[in-house]
Design a protein around this motif. Structure first.
Motif, PDB file in Angstrom:
ATOM      1  N   SER A 130      82.303 -22.366   8.653  1.00 43.26           N
ATOM      2  CA  SER A 130      82.851 -21.838   7.490  1.00 43.26           C
ATOM      3  C   SER A 130      82.672 -20.286   7.725  1.00 43.26           C
ATOM      4  O   SER A 130      81.599 -20.068   7.660  1.00 43.26           O
ATOM      5  CB  SER A 130      82.480 -22.401   6.193  1.00 43.26           C
ATOM      6  N   PHE A 131      83.699 -19.353   7.665  1.00 42.79           N
ATOM      7  CA  PHE A 131      83.464 -17.962   7.749  1.00 42.79           C
ATOM      8  C   PHE A 131      84.141 -17.298   6.408  1.00 42.79           C
ATOM      9  O   PHE A 131      85.145 -17.840   5.942  1.00 42.79           O
ATOM     10  CB  PHE A 131      84.351 -17.506   8.963  1.00 42.79           C
ATOM     11  N   HIS A 132      83.197 -16.514   5.707  1.00 41.86           N
ATOM     12  CA  HIS A 132      83.724 -16.106   4.401  1.00 41.86           C
ATOM     13  C   HIS A 132      84.182 -17.137   3.612  1.00 41.86           C
ATOM     14  O   HIS A 132      85.355 -16.594   3.009  1.00 41.86           O
ATOM     15  CB  HIS A 132      84.249 -14.740   4.678  1.00 41.86           C
ATOM     16  N   GLY A 133      84.059 -18.279   3.316  1.00 36.50           N
ATOM     17  CA  GLY A 133      84.308 -19.292   2.820  1.00 36.50           C
ATOM     18  C   GLY A 133      83.750 -19.102   1.284  1.00 36.50           C
ATOM     19  O   GLY A 133      82.785 -18.571   0.825  1.00 36.50           O
ATOM     20  N   GLY A 134      84.703 -19.386   0.269  1.00 39.82           N
ATOM     21  CA  GLY A 134      84.510 -19.031  -1.100  1.00 39.82           C
ATOM     22  C   GLY A 134      84.239 -20.422  -1.818  1.00 39.82           C
ATOM     23  O   GLY A 134      84.787 -21.448  -1.355  1.00 39.82           O
ATOM     24  N   ASN A 135      83.634 -20.384  -2.881  1.00 41.76           N
ATOM     25  CA  ASN A 135      83.343 -21.453  -3.648  1.00 41.76           C
ATOM     26  C   ASN A 135      83.135 -22.767  -3.128  1.00 41.76           C
ATOM     27  O   ASN A 135      83.714 -24.067  -3.205  1.00 41.76           O
ATOM     28  CB  ASN A 135      84.919 -21.920  -4.565  1.00 41.76           C
ATOM     29  N   LEU A 136      82.069 -22.577  -2.282  1.00 41.28           N
ATOM     30  CA  LEU A 136      81.504 -23.906  -1.541  1.00 41.28           C
ATOM     31  C   LEU A 136      80.549 -24.851  -2.309  1.00 41.28           C
ATOM     32  O   LEU A 136      80.342 -25.992  -1.755  1.00 41.28           O
ATOM     33  CB  LEU A 136      80.797 -23.428  -0.145  1.00 41.28           C
ATOM     34  N   ALA A 137      80.107 -24.250  -3.545  1.00 44.25           N
ATOM     35  CA  ALA A 137      79.255 -25.206  -4.099  1.00 44.25           C
ATOM     36  C   ALA A 137      79.392 -24.905  -5.529  1.00 44.25           C
ATOM     37  O   ALA A 137      78.647 -23.842  -6.170  1.00 44.25           O
ATOM     38  CB  ALA A 137      77.647 -25.073  -3.705  1.00 44.25           C
ATOM     39  N   GLU A 154      77.235 -30.616  12.623  1.00 39.91           N
ATOM     40  CA  GLU A 154      76.409 -29.519  12.757  1.00 39.91           C
ATOM     41  C   GLU A 154      77.261 -28.601  11.926  1.00 39.91           C
ATOM     42  O   GLU A 154      78.542 -28.345  12.085  1.00 39.91           O
ATOM     43  CB  GLU A 154      75.941 -29.272  13.933  1.00 39.91           C
ATOM     44  N   VAL A 155      76.607 -27.718  10.905  1.00 41.65           N
ATOM     45  CA  VAL A 155      77.330 -26.937  10.085  1.00 41.65           C
ATOM     46  C   VAL A 155      77.019 -25.517  10.295  1.00 41.65           C
ATOM     47  O   VAL A 155      75.519 -25.565  10.499  1.00 41.65           O
ATOM     48  CB  VAL A 155      77.047 -27.411   8.636  1.00 41.65           C
ATOM     49  N   TYR A 156      77.937 -24.503  10.456  1.00 36.72           N
ATOM     50  CA  TYR A 156      77.445 -23.194  10.432  1.00 36.72           C
ATOM     51  C   TYR A 156      78.289 -22.473   9.134  1.00 36.72           C
ATOM     52  O   TYR A 156      79.541 -22.694   9.301  1.00 36.72           O
ATOM     53  CB  TYR A 156      77.773 -22.667  12.001  1.00 36.72           C
ATOM     54  N   VAL A 157      77.506 -21.799   8.324  1.00 40.72           N
ATOM     55  CA  VAL A 157      78.249 -20.966   7.363  1.00 40.72           C
ATOM     56  C   VAL A 157      77.938 -19.783   7.317  1.00 40.72           C
ATOM     57  O   VAL A 157      76.692 -19.168   7.169  1.00 40.72           O
ATOM     58  CB  VAL A 157      77.698 -21.667   5.857  1.00 40.72           C
ATOM     59  N   ALA A 158      79.060 -18.770   7.599  1.00 43.50           N
ATOM     60  CA  ALA A 158      78.979 -17.726   7.825  1.00 43.50           C
ATOM     61  C   ALA A 158      79.154 -16.722   6.281  1.00 43.50           C
ATOM     62  O   ALA A 158      80.404 -16.953   5.986  1.00 43.50           O
ATOM     63  CB  ALA A 158      79.295 -17.099   8.787  1.00 43.50           C
ATOM     64  N   ALA A 159      78.426 -16.104   5.831  1.00 44.74           N
ATOM     65  CA  ALA A 159      78.719 -15.517   4.524  1.00 44.74           C
ATOM     66  C   ALA A 159      78.767 -13.908   4.471  1.00 44.74           C
ATOM     67  O   ALA A 159      78.403 -13.307   5.369  1.00 44.74           O
ATOM     68  CB  ALA A 159      77.710 -15.714   3.362  1.00 44.74           C
ATOM     69  N   ALA A 160      79.743 -13.390   3.632  1.00 39.43           N
ATOM     70  CA  ALA A 160      79.742 -11.851   3.656  1.00 39.43           C
ATOM     71  C   ALA A 160      78.768 -11.542   2.538  1.00 39.43           C
ATOM     72  O   ALA A 160      78.453 -11.832   1.546  1.00 39.43           O
ATOM     73  CB  ALA A 160      81.090 -11.391   3.298  1.00 39.43           C
ATOM     74  N   GLU A 161      78.457 -10.341   2.832  1.00 40.51           N
ATOM     75  CA  GLU A 161      77.591  -9.400   1.599  1.00 40.51           C
ATOM     76  C   GLU A 161      78.331  -9.279   0.621  1.00 40.51           C
ATOM     77  O   GLU A 161      79.520  -8.951   0.530  1.00 40.51           O
ATOM     78  CB  GLU A 161      76.995  -8.256   2.291  1.00 40.51           C
ATOM     79  N   ASN A 162      77.775  -9.370  -0.753  1.00 39.12           N
ATOM     80  CA  ASN A 162      78.417  -8.942  -2.040  1.00 39.12           C
ATOM     81  C   ASN A 162      79.746  -9.412  -2.149  1.00 39.12           C
ATOM     82  O   ASN A 162      80.817  -9.052  -2.634  1.00 39.12           O
ATOM     83  CB  ASN A 162      78.592  -7.512  -2.121  1.00 39.12           C
ATOM     84  N   ASP A 163      79.556 -10.897  -1.922  1.00 39.16           N
ATOM     85  CA  ASP A 163      81.044 -11.596  -2.098  1.00 39.16           C
ATOM     86  C   ASP A 163      80.980 -12.627  -3.248  1.00 39.16           C
ATOM     87  O   ASP A 163      80.287 -13.226  -3.520  1.00 39.16           O
ATOM     88  CB  ASP A 163      81.070 -12.731  -0.813  1.00 39.16           C
TER      89      ASP A 163
END
Length: 229
Positions: A130-137, A154-163
C-alpha cells in the motif's frame, strides 16, 4: 499487461487511485509488467459508467470532492474485494500466469483495497503493498485492518508525512492489528506528500517514488518468484 517476451510470469493486481484509469497509471502498470509480471489493472469505477480521463492537476485545482466524490461512491474496500473474485477467475484462465499466488499493490484509495483483497482471499495473495493509502484502520466495518487475522501475504505499508487520511494514530492501530495477527509486515513513512508515487500528481516526488519502486519490486521478488500452485 505483460513483459515483452518470455513467460510465464507471476501476476500482480494493481488497485488504482481515485484519479481513475489514465495515461500515468497505465505507464506505472507497464513499468511493473516490464519488471517481470502479468499486471492486471482493473477500472474500479466501472459501476459509474464512462468518465475522464481525469487530469489530476486540473482536479486538484478545482472542487476535488465534487469531481471525485461521485466516482469514489461507487466503490470501496468491500466492493473491490468482491470484484477481486472475478479478477482472480480471469487470471486463472491465462496460461502466461506462473502460479496461483500473486501480488497486489494499491495507491491512495487502492491501498486499502489491496489489503482488503489480500485479506478476503488469503490463499491467493503472497505479497501486498500500500502506497499512501488512506483510512487503513478506522471504525468502519469495511476497514482493512479488521482483515489482519486472515492475511497470509507479506505486507508493506508506505505512508506519507502529515497525511490527514492516515495519521500516526491510525498507523499505530494498523500496525498493532498486523502484529497481533502475526503478519509479516514492514512500514515506512516517506518524507513526501500524499500521492507522491503518481507521476502526474502535483506532489509527485521522483526520489521518493523511486525508493517506493525499489521496495515494491523487492517485496514481489522475494514472495512471487518462489511460490508454486
Amino acid at each position: 499487461m505483460t513483459p515483452a517476451s518470455g513467460g510465464p510470469w507471476p501476476a500482480v493486481i494493481f488497485y488504482m487511485d481515485a484519479g481513475g484509469i489514465r495515461p500515468a497509471v497505465l505507464e506505472m502498470a507497464q513499468r511493473l509488467a516490464e519488471a517481470g509480471y502479468v499486471v492486471l489493472l482493473p477500472d474500479l469505477f466501472y459501476r459509474y459508467g464512462p468518465y475522464g480521463p481525469l487530469v489530476p492537476k486540473e482536479v486538484f485545482a478545482g472542487d476535488v470532492r465534487a469531481i471525485l466524490g461521485p466516482l469514489m461512491a461507487t466503490t470501496g474496500n468491500d466492493k473491490a474485494a468482491e470484484d477481486t473474485a472475478s479478477l482472480l477467475a480471469y487470471l486463472d484462465t491465462r496460461n502466461d500466469v506462473a502460479a496461483r499466488k500473486l501480488g497486489a499493490v494499491g495507491f491512495c484509495m487502492g491501498g486499502g483495497m489491496a489489503l482488503a483483497a489480500a485479506g478476503t482471499y488469503p490463499d491467493r495473495f503472497a505479497a501486498v503493498a500500500s502506497f499512501h493509502g488512506g483510512n487503513l484502520a478506522t471504525d468502519a466495518p469495511t476497514s482493512p485492518h479488521l482483515l489482519a487475522p486472515k492475511l497470509k501475504a507479506e505486507v508493506y505499508v508506505a505512508a506519507a508525512e502529515n497525511d490527514a487520511s492516515y495519521p500516526p494514530a491510525m498507523a499505530e492501530r494498523l500496525e498493532q492489528a498486523l502484529a497481533q495477527a502475526g503478519v509479516r509486515y514492514s512500514t515506512a513513512t516517506y518524507p513526501a506528500a500524499h500521492g507522491w508515487m503518481k507521476p502526474d500528481f502535483p506532489v509527485y516526488d521522483q526520489a521518493a517514488a523511486e525508493r517506493g519502486w525499489v521496495e515494491m519490486l523487492a517485496l514481489f521478488a522475494r514472495n512471487l518468484h518462489q511460490v508454486g500452485d
